[in-house]
Design an enzyme around this catalytic site. Structure first.
Site, PDB file in Angstrom:
ATOM      1  N   VAL A   1      13.549  -4.692  13.650  1.00 52.63           N
ATOM      2  CA  VAL A   1      14.496  -4.780  12.531  1.00 52.63           C
ATOM      3  C   VAL A   1      15.939  -4.604  13.019  1.00 52.63           C
ATOM      4  O   VAL A   1      16.844  -5.340  12.607  1.00 52.63           O
ATOM      5  CB  VAL A   1      14.142  -3.768  11.409  1.00 52.63           C
ATOM      6  CG1 VAL A   1      15.122  -3.890  10.252  1.00 52.63           C
ATOM      7  CG2 VAL A   1      12.717  -4.007  10.907  1.00 52.63           C
TER       8      VAL A   1
ATOM      9  N   VAL B   1      11.648  -1.052   0.594  1.00 57.51           N
ATOM     10  CA  VAL B   1      10.571  -1.538  -0.279  1.00 57.51           C
ATOM     11  C   VAL B   1      10.660  -3.057  -0.389  1.00 57.51           C
ATOM     12  O   VAL B   1      11.705  -3.595  -0.766  1.00 57.51           O
ATOM     13  CB  VAL B   1      10.670  -0.937  -1.707  1.00 57.51           C
ATOM     14  CG1 VAL B   1       9.535  -1.449  -2.589  1.00 57.51           C
ATOM     15  CG2 VAL B   1      10.659   0.580  -1.663  1.00 57.51           C
TER      16      VAL B   1
ATOM     17  N   LYS C   1       5.982   3.276  -0.932  1.00 58.26           N
ATOM     18  CA  LYS C   1       6.851   2.334  -1.647  1.00 58.26           C
ATOM     19  C   LYS C   1       6.762   2.535  -3.167  1.00 58.26           C
ATOM     20  O   LYS C   1       7.786   2.524  -3.855  1.00 58.26           O
ATOM     21  CB  LYS C   1       6.492   0.906  -1.242  1.00 58.26           C
ATOM     22  CG  LYS C   1       6.857   0.618   0.224  1.00 58.26           C
ATOM     23  CD  LYS C   1       6.231  -0.673   0.711  1.00 58.26           C
ATOM     24  CE  LYS C   1       6.663  -0.998   2.144  1.00 58.26           C
ATOM     25  NZ  LYS C   1       5.873  -2.086   2.728  1.00 58.26           N
TER      26      LYS C   1
END
Ligand code: HSE
Length: 404
Positions: free
Chosen positions: A11, A126, A199
């Site tokens: 990421v 999320v 989440k």
């Protein structure tokens, strides 16, 4: 705006790539250039365009007052948590994709951000690239949100799609997901439902404005889902999805994660492979569904950078978020009312007659290739009630939520 990135894995590298490839549009949207000044990682990246920005010393970032926003893409609770705490205390804003940290310490970090006139932002925690948090915070604010349901884990959705379409069992689907790089070598967080649990806990905290302890969310993953369950689902014109669910009524809020048999009418039937979807139910608006790529380098990085842009626009101004440290008390799952899909040994024509006496007006399915057992859908009842009735059913195998 000068930023730093903590953790240069998938990421983190995606964030650098989005900032580079979309530099013009990002500058236009943010109102100024966004520059990566430092990257913290234990490794070296000699062939990377940002190789000269890499440091192994967190102090280089903390002490550099030119850095206004720090992206945390390390994952895990520590050292990401201590770094976040020190950065927010120093007045820097932190943008994260770390759902584990947000679920555990979200309210605490928001409080710390407020005290230091900074912001703690977590759009990417999320649903990867799907703008779920911003929609909830900025757009759905005129509504009382009474329900959230979502396919919130891409890995398990990929596996369930493979089990359905390729008639494979759980082990084969997991192997394929691992070969494609979707599932980790230790897949527990995904397949046991813990990732989805964090989440749904984050989303429920934002809706209630209080801290939902993710350990209070009843969580069941997909390890017990069998090929036979999909045969019954096909016979009912249904599908099976791992859902994170949170429902609020006058008595309180109930939240859980479990495999759910969803009828062919459900919007979730068309959400396959690694895609995620989340449905919000508002008391004025009705249902709103957001769908897209819930994982992966660039979709997740896109959500992180959207927070960096938002923060650049608001820099120096704390934007309040409705999520306090007060603990949210959840209702016991036993009180949750649903329909259920039940399997038992025997046949619908014989043992099934007794099942009808126990469960009332039930609906049988007769799938091909299933022998020596039968399956049926119950009318609506509570989880506590269905569990009690299952104990009275000879040859009982399993129950699953059914949503019509
Ligand atoms: N393991 C997660 C998933 C990554 O499969 O959805 C994104 O949170």
């Amino acid at each position: 705006m000068k930023i730093a990135i903590l953790g240069y894995g998938t990421v983190g590298q995606g964030v650098a790539r989005v900032l580079t490839e979309n530099a013009d549009i990002i500058e236009e949207n943010a109102g100024e250039k966004i520059e990566v000044r430092r990257i913290l990682d234990l490794r070296e990246f000699p062939n990377d365009p940002f190789a000269d920005k890499v440091t192994h010393d967190f102090g280089d970032i903390l002490k550099d007052r030119e850095i206004g926003i720090v992206v945390e893409t390390m994952g895990g609770l520590e050292p990401a948590g201590s770094f976040t705490s020190r950065l927010l205390s120093s007045g820097r804003s932190v943008v994260t994709s770390n759902k584990e940290l947000v679920a555990s310490h979200g309210a605490e970090f928001l409080e710390l951000a407020a005290a230091n006139n900074a912001n703690y932002m977590f759009e990417a925690s999320v649903g990867g690239g799907i703008p779920i948090i911003r929609t909830l915070r900025d757009s759905l604010v005129a509504d009382n949100i009474t329900g959230i349901e979502g396919i919130l884990n891409g890995t398990t959705n990929y596996m369930l799609t493979a089990m359905r379409d390729e008639n494979t069992d759980y082990a084969a689907a997991l192997k394929k997901a691992q070969e494609l790089g979707y599932a980790e070598r230790d897949p527990s967080a995904d397949v046991e439902g813990w990732d989805c649990c964090r989440k749904i806990a984050i989303l429920t905290s934002l809706v209630l404005g209080k801290q939902v302890d993710y350990r209070d969310v009843s969580t069941k993953g997909i390890t017990g889902v069998e090929t036979a369950d999909f045969k019954y689902a096909a016979a009912f014109g249904a599908d099976i999805k791992l859902l994170g669910v949170s429902k609020t009524n006058s008595r309180g809020t109930c939240a859980f994660v479990a495999p759910v048999m969803v009828s062919g009418k459900s919007i979730f039937c068309s959400v396959n492979d690694v895609y995620n979807a989340v449905l919000f139910k508002g008391n004025m608006l009705g249902n709103v569904t957001l769908c897209g790529k819930g994982a992966g380098m660039l979709p997740t990085a896109s959500a992180v950078v959207s927070d960096v842009i938002d923060e650049t626009r608001n820099y120096g101004k704390h934007v309040p978020v409705k999520w306090s440290r007060e603990k949210a008390e959840l209702l016991d799952l036993g009180t949750y009312k649903s329909r259920f899909f039940i399997r038992a040994l025997g046949s619908a024509d014989e043992e099934g007659l007794k099942a009808r006496l126990i469960f009332g007006d039930i609906q049988f399915a007769d799938p091909k290739d299933i022998y020596g057992e039968y399956g049926f859908l119950t009318p609506g009842m509570t989880v506590e009630d269905v569990a009690g009735r299952c104990q009275k059913l000879d040859g009982y195998i399993s129950w699953m939520f059914y949503e019509g």
